[in-house]
Design an enzyme around this catalytic site. Structure first.
Site, PDB file in Angstrom:
ATOM      1  N   SER A   1      -0.068   7.632   1.563  1.00 49.07           N
ATOM      2  CA  SER A   1       0.315   8.327   2.700  1.00 49.07           C
ATOM      3  C   SER A   1      -0.564   9.595   2.711  1.00 49.07           C
ATOM      4  CB  SER A   1       1.885   8.690   2.608  1.00 49.07           C
ATOM      5  OG  SER A   1       2.785   7.495   2.333  1.00 49.07           O
TER       6      SER A   1
HETATM    7  N1  SAH Z   1       4.219   6.214  -2.010  1.00 44.92           N
HETATM    8  C1  SAH Z   1       2.752   5.901  -1.828  1.00 44.92           C
HETATM    9  C2  SAH Z   1       2.828   5.080  -0.321  1.00 44.92           C
HETATM   10  C3  SAH Z   1       2.717   3.551  -0.609  1.00 44.92           C
HETATM   11  S1  SAH Z   1       2.550   2.719   0.994  1.00 44.92           S
HETATM   12  C4  SAH Z   1       1.994   7.006  -1.527  1.00 44.92           C
HETATM   13  O1  SAH Z   1       2.099   7.835  -2.613  1.00 44.92           O
HETATM   14  O2  SAH Z   1       1.051   7.138  -0.978  1.00 44.92           O
HETATM   15  C5  SAH Z   1       4.265   1.759   0.662  1.00 44.92           C
HETATM   16  C6  SAH Z   1       4.255   0.819  -0.520  1.00 44.92           C
HETATM   17  O3  SAH Z   1       5.577   0.304  -0.394  1.00 44.92           O
HETATM   18  C7  SAH Z   1       3.342  -0.340  -0.470  1.00 44.92           C
HETATM   19  O4  SAH Z   1       2.656  -0.208  -1.632  1.00 44.92           O
HETATM   20  C8  SAH Z   1       4.232  -1.492  -0.381  1.00 44.92           C
HETATM   21  O5  SAH Z   1       3.544  -2.557  -1.102  1.00 44.92           O
HETATM   22  C9  SAH Z   1       5.623  -1.033  -0.694  1.00 44.92           C
HETATM   23  N2  SAH Z   1       6.648  -1.928  -0.520  1.00 44.92           N
HETATM   24  C10 SAH Z   1       7.278  -2.288   0.517  1.00 44.92           C
HETATM   25  N3  SAH Z   1       7.883  -3.184   0.486  1.00 44.92           N
HETATM   26  C11 SAH Z   1       8.706  -2.673  -0.533  1.00 44.92           C
HETATM   27  C12 SAH Z   1       9.885  -3.115  -1.296  1.00 44.92           C
HETATM   28  N4  SAH Z   1      10.635  -3.946  -0.703  1.00 44.92           N
HETATM   29  N5  SAH Z   1       9.782  -2.761  -2.629  1.00 44.92           N
HETATM   30  C13 SAH Z   1       8.871  -2.055  -3.279  1.00 44.92           C
HETATM   31  N6  SAH Z   1       8.046  -1.553  -2.620  1.00 44.92           N
HETATM   32  C14 SAH Z   1       7.764  -1.874  -1.348  1.00 44.92           C
END
Ligand code: SAH
Length: 263
Positions: free
Chosen positions: A112
């Protein structure tokens, strides 16, 4: 549920009470297995000092730009000063780590934008009116936001559904020595029952609606923050007594989709 209405408590303290915030003690602990998920605790080797991009000055400048946007909680900005975002990116992208960019982390997912992390964490703390003692993050990704949240919450559980990213986050976070951060592999749509009840749940992935488990696993008075709907809106919900929920729409959002199952 009254979507679109403002939060009832409009005047949150300008500075959040830091007293009473006691991170859990370090040291080995029994693994919690929410829903059969594998649980991992960040290991604790010393923080390496690399060349160039780990300069505190570069991070200071990023945080000053975030502060200038307004509405950010000082505790969140302080945490972001401490977390080296370049360590969460592959070497070819590290030079962009302190720009306000979402960048690829593999498997079709992104880290993000710093402004999105700062804003979401700030909205959450403001809605709670205090630092959360126990927080659940859905979507660990590379682990950056989890590390930022670990700086403002007593204990953080962060769950990721893609094993390769869960393992990437574990590697990225190892050097940071965050004994109050637990990484889980599992379907975050089911929450993390082994860690409940939570003061706060924050999702980095966007769904149509908040899965019921998230509200179920909040304590009364706890706050959920997630991008929801189409087009996406960052949406906050406060769990009230008697099964009631107060909900309000914060702002437009653009997150990767929330998906079920574990890969
Ligand atoms: N927190 C991260 C952002 C990651 S993007 C940062 O620091 O930048 C969002 C993440 O959510 C992705 O890695 C995706 O695989 C995960 N995601 C999507 N659906 C999910 C679910 N049901 N359970 C756990 N993770 C999930």
């Amino acid at each position: 549920m009254a979507t679109g209405t403002p939060p009832k408590r409009a005047n949150f303290p300008a500075r959040l009470p830091g007293a009473g915030f006691t991170p859990p003690a370090a040291g080995p602990r029994a693994a919690v297995r929410p829903g059969g998920a594998a649980v991992l605790r960040a290991a604790v080797p010393p923080l390496p000092s690399g060349a160039g991009m780990d300069s505190q000055a570069v991070r200071d400048a990023m945080v000053e730009r975030l502060r200038a946007l307004g509405g950010m909680e000082p505790a969140v900005l302080e945490s972001m000063l401490r977390v080296p975002r370049h360590l969460f990116l592959e070497p070819g992208l590290a030079a962009q780590a302190y720009l306000d960019n979402a960048l690829p982390i593999g498997h079709g997912q992104t880290i993000s934008k710093p402004s999105v992390v700062a804003r979401a964490a700030s909205v959450l703390l403001q809605a709670l009116g205090a630092r959360p003692a126990r927080l659940l993050e859905i979507g660990t990704g590379c682990g950056y936001q989890a590390a930022v949240l670990a700086g403002v919450a007593g204990e953080v559980y962060s769950i990721e559904r893609i094993r390769a990213l869960h393992e990437l986050a574990r590697r990225n976070l190892r050097a940071l020595r965050l004994p109050n951060l637990r990484l889980l592999l599992g379907d975050g749509m089911l929450g993390a029952p082994g860690g409940a009840p939570f003061d706060a749940v924050i999702s980095a992935a966007a769904g149509e609606q908040a899965p019921p488990a998230w509200l179920e696993q909040l304590r009364p008075g706890g706050v959920l923050l997630a991008p929801l709907g189409q087009p996406q809106r960052l949406t906050a919900m406060r769990k009230l007594g008697g099964g009631r929920v107060e909900s309000w729409s914060v702002e437009d959002a653009r997150f990767v989709p929330l998906k079920s199952g574990v890969l």
